[in-house]
Design a protein around this motif. Structure first.
Motif, short mmCIF file in Angstrom:
data_model
loop_
_atom_site.label_atom_id
_atom_site.label_comp_id
_atom_site.label_asym_id
_atom_site.label_seq_id
_atom_site.Cartn_x
_atom_site.Cartn_y
_atom_site.Cartn_z
N ALA A 318 0.83 -1.21 0.00
CA ALA A 318 0.00 0.00 0.00
C ALA A 318 0.87 1.25 0.00
O ALA A 318 0.59 2.24 -0.72
N LEU A 319 1.95 1.25 0.81
CA LEU A 319 2.85 2.40 0.86
C LEU A 319 3.52 2.63 -0.51
O LEU A 319 3.70 3.77 -0.96
N LEU A 320 3.89 1.52 -1.16
CA LEU A 320 4.51 1.63 -2.47
C LEU A 320 3.54 2.25 -3.47
O LEU A 320 3.90 3.13 -4.29
N ASN A 321 2.27 1.81 -3.41
CA ASN A 321 1.24 2.37 -4.31
C ASN A 321 1.00 3.85 -4.02
O ASN A 321 0.69 4.64 -4.92
N VAL A 322 1.13 4.21 -2.73
CA VAL A 322 0.96 5.62 -2.38
C VAL A 322 2.05 6.45 -3.06
O VAL A 322 1.80 7.53 -3.63
N GLN A 324 3.69 5.68 -5.65
CA GLN A 324 3.52 5.65 -7.10
C GLN A 324 2.21 6.34 -7.53
O GLN A 324 1.86 6.31 -8.73
N GLU A 325 1.52 6.88 -6.53
CA GLU A 325 0.26 7.59 -6.79
C GLU A 325 -0.71 6.68 -7.55
O GLU A 325 -1.24 7.03 -8.61
N ASN A 326 -0.90 5.47 -6.94
CA ASN A 326 -1.79 4.47 -7.55
C ASN A 326 -2.92 4.19 -6.56
O ASN A 326 -2.83 3.25 -5.74
N PRO A 327 -3.96 5.02 -6.54
CA PRO A 327 -5.05 4.85 -5.56
C PRO A 327 -5.71 3.48 -5.61
O PRO A 327 -6.06 2.92 -4.58
N LYS A 332 -6.74 -1.72 -2.92
CA LYS A 332 -6.72 -3.18 -2.97
C LYS A 332 -5.86 -3.76 -1.83
O LYS A 332 -6.24 -4.74 -1.18
N SER A 333 -4.73 -3.13 -1.57
CA SER A 333 -3.83 -3.61 -0.50
C SER A 333 -4.49 -3.51 0.87
O SER A 333 -4.43 -4.42 1.69
N LEU A 334 -5.11 -2.34 1.11
CA LEU A 334 -5.74 -2.13 2.42
C LEU A 334 -6.95 -3.05 2.60
O LEU A 334 -7.23 -3.51 3.70
N GLU A 335 -7.69 -3.29 1.50
CA GLU A 335 -8.83 -4.21 1.60
C GLU A 335 -8.36 -5.62 1.97
O GLU A 335 -9.05 -6.35 2.66
N THR A 336 -7.19 -5.99 1.49
CA THR A 336 -6.65 -7.31 1.82
C THR A 336 -6.18 -7.36 3.29
O THR A 336 -6.29 -8.38 3.97
N VAL A 337 -5.68 -6.25 3.80
CA VAL A 337 -5.17 -6.18 5.18
C VAL A 337 -6.28 -6.36 6.20
O VAL A 337 -6.09 -7.01 7.23
#
Length: 496
Positions: A318-322, A324-327, A332-337
């Motif tokens: 999720a941090l990596l997507n943040v 990379q500015e990939n909402p 998706k990452s947080l929903e899995t967490v």
């Protein structure tokens, strides 16, 4: 005019006078001998007039009284020397009426001390049969009476002692036992055992013979020995025996003293067994503690740790997507967490419940029992539980709640593992004086002697743990089981 005697008559008269002189001399010699015999007699001898006033005492009588000179006692009334004047007057009356009296009586010495004598008195008559005086003879029996009284006290002490006493001949045949010894053997009548060989009463005849030989060789023996009571039951005694010798140092009998230590020996054996079980229990408890720690560690590693690793991976994603500015990737990452975190929370709660259910502190023992039964029936659908709760939450002391829970938990675990039961009946109720917990199943049961003997098995450890838990707060614990008849566990605590 008087006729002169003839020569023959004179000669005859001379011979008569000579004979009278000889007879008189003989009588005087006999009297002298008798007087010497009376004076030097070992027995006390005294003469008194018919009123009882002393007219003569020999040396022995004077010595018994404690005097040095006969004049000290001559003229005194013999009645005054008696300890009981009334008794002396009665004896005096009997002697005058019946001519004699014999028996034991007590008197006073010159110094006021008591003397006990065997006394014989007789009425002396003259040739015409008329009473002229009293003659008394007596023996000092003070020491003998003292010894008799001491022996009587000893005899009564032995007879009434709580310790067993017996006397046997040198072959071991019983000639005396006191009441305590008779009761130890199992009878109220000592005559039932008199004449029997003490060797017959030992559990081991060989051991008894060996002990008797040691007594005869060494003069005594002391130790513990097992015997048989009248009904055949076992008795263990602490036994001391010694030979009795006469004045010539010859053995005449054997005296035994003994104490029943059967209950003490049983208690010692029970204590040894308890200590052994405690050592085994301590060892197994340490082992169980290590196993529980290892189980919890394994659960944390396999469950919670894995969940936390997965959560870490998805949070990093999720941090990596943040960055990379990939909402969409962040969402998706947080929903899995979220489900991973929820699973971790449930895992922590499950482990915590196994260690100590929170419902016990939050809702109480009755709600915890209901929860435990529901969980058990969910995990083992083939075993039903019938509950009978007849107590209020506030009537169960806080200190007993965890105890009741752990005993119930261990009982249900044993039922699930070993019983093959289909039904469990659970009862927790309050009586007039106790709180009682009963867990009964219809399972296969087991051989209690086999399970509870020897080293503690897993089941034996659980039973020992339950017993210890129940008894520590002052309660009692019992377990009844029989092959094919199920098992019943019962714990009870007094209401304070």
């Amino acid at each position: 005019m008087t006729k002169k005697p003839s020569y023959e008559e004179l000669e005859k008269r001379v011979r008569e006078l000579e004979k009278e002189a000889v007879d008189r001399k003989r009588i005087e010699e006999e009297l002298r001998i008798k007087d010497s015999a009376i004076a030097s007699a070992i027995d006390g001898i005294a003469l008194a007039d018919l009123e009882g006033n002393i007219t003569y005492v020999n040396d022995a009588a004077l010595k018994m009284w404690g005097g040095d000179d006969p004049s000290e006692v001559l003229g005194m009334s013999a009645l005054d020397l008696a300890q009981s004047r009334e008794e002396a007057e009665e004896i005096h009356r009997v002697v005058l009426e019946k001519g004699g009296w014999s028996g034991e009586m007590a008197g006073f010495r010159k110094d006021g001390s008591t003397i006990k004598i065997h006394f014989s008195a007789s009425l002396v008559r003259n040739e015409q049969g008329e009473p002229i005086c009293l003659m008394d003879s007596f023996i000092d029996i003070t020491e003998r009476k003292k010894m008799e009284e001491e022996l009587l006290i000893k005899d009564r002490a032995i007879a009434s002692s709580l310790q067993g006493f017996a006397i046997t001949d040198l072959e071991g045949n019983i000639i005396y036992i006191n009441d305590a010894a008779a009761r130890m053997w199992g009878t109220d009548d000592p005559s039932e055992i008199l004449g029997r060989s003490a060797l017959e009463l030992a559990q081991s005849h060989e051991e008894a013979v060996k002990v008797l030989h040691e007594i005869l060789e060494n003069g005594s023996w002391e130790g513990e020995i097992a015997g048989k009571k009248k009904d055949g039951s076992l008795i263990i005694i602490r036994f001391s025996s010694s030979i009795v010798y006469n004045d010539k140092d010859e053995p005449i009998c054997i005296v035994d003293s003994f104490v029943d230590i059967t209950e003490r020996k049983r208690a010692e054996e029970a204590l040894k067994k308890s200590e052994a079980e405690l050592r085994q229990l301590s060892s197994r408890l340490l082992q169980a503690h290590e196993e529980e720690s290892r189980r919890i560690g394994q659960e944390l590693h396999d469950g919670l740790a894995q969940s936390m690793v997965a959560i870490k991976v998805w949070v990093e994603a999720a941090l990596l997507n943040v960055r990379q500015e990939n909402p969409a990737g962040v969402a998706k990452s947080l929903e899995t967490v979220v489900p991973l975190a929820q699973g971790a929370v449930e895992e922590v709660r499950r482990i915590a419940r196994n260690l100590r259910p929170s419902t016990l502190d939050d809702l109480g023992i009755l709600a915890t029992i209901s929860w435990l039964c529901q969980e058990f029936e969910r995990m083992y659908p083939g075993i039903g539980i019938e509950k009978q709760i007849e107590i209020q939450e506030n009537d169960v002391p806080d200190s007993l709640k965890i105890v009741i829970f752990r005993i119930l938990q261990e009982s249900l675990n044993n039922i699930a593992k070993h019983s093959q039961a289909t039904l469990v009946r659970l009862s927790l109720k309050e009586t007039d004086s106790n709180i009682e917990l009963t867990i009964d199943d219809n399972g296969a049961g087991f051989d209690m002697d086999h399970v509870l003997s020897g080293e503690l098995s897993e089941r034996g450890l659980g039973l020992a743990s339950m017993k210890e838990r129940a008894e520590l707060p002052g309660g009692s614990f019992s377990l009844v089981s029989q092959k094919g008849a199920g098992t019943t566990v019962c714990a009870s605590w007094p209401i304070h």
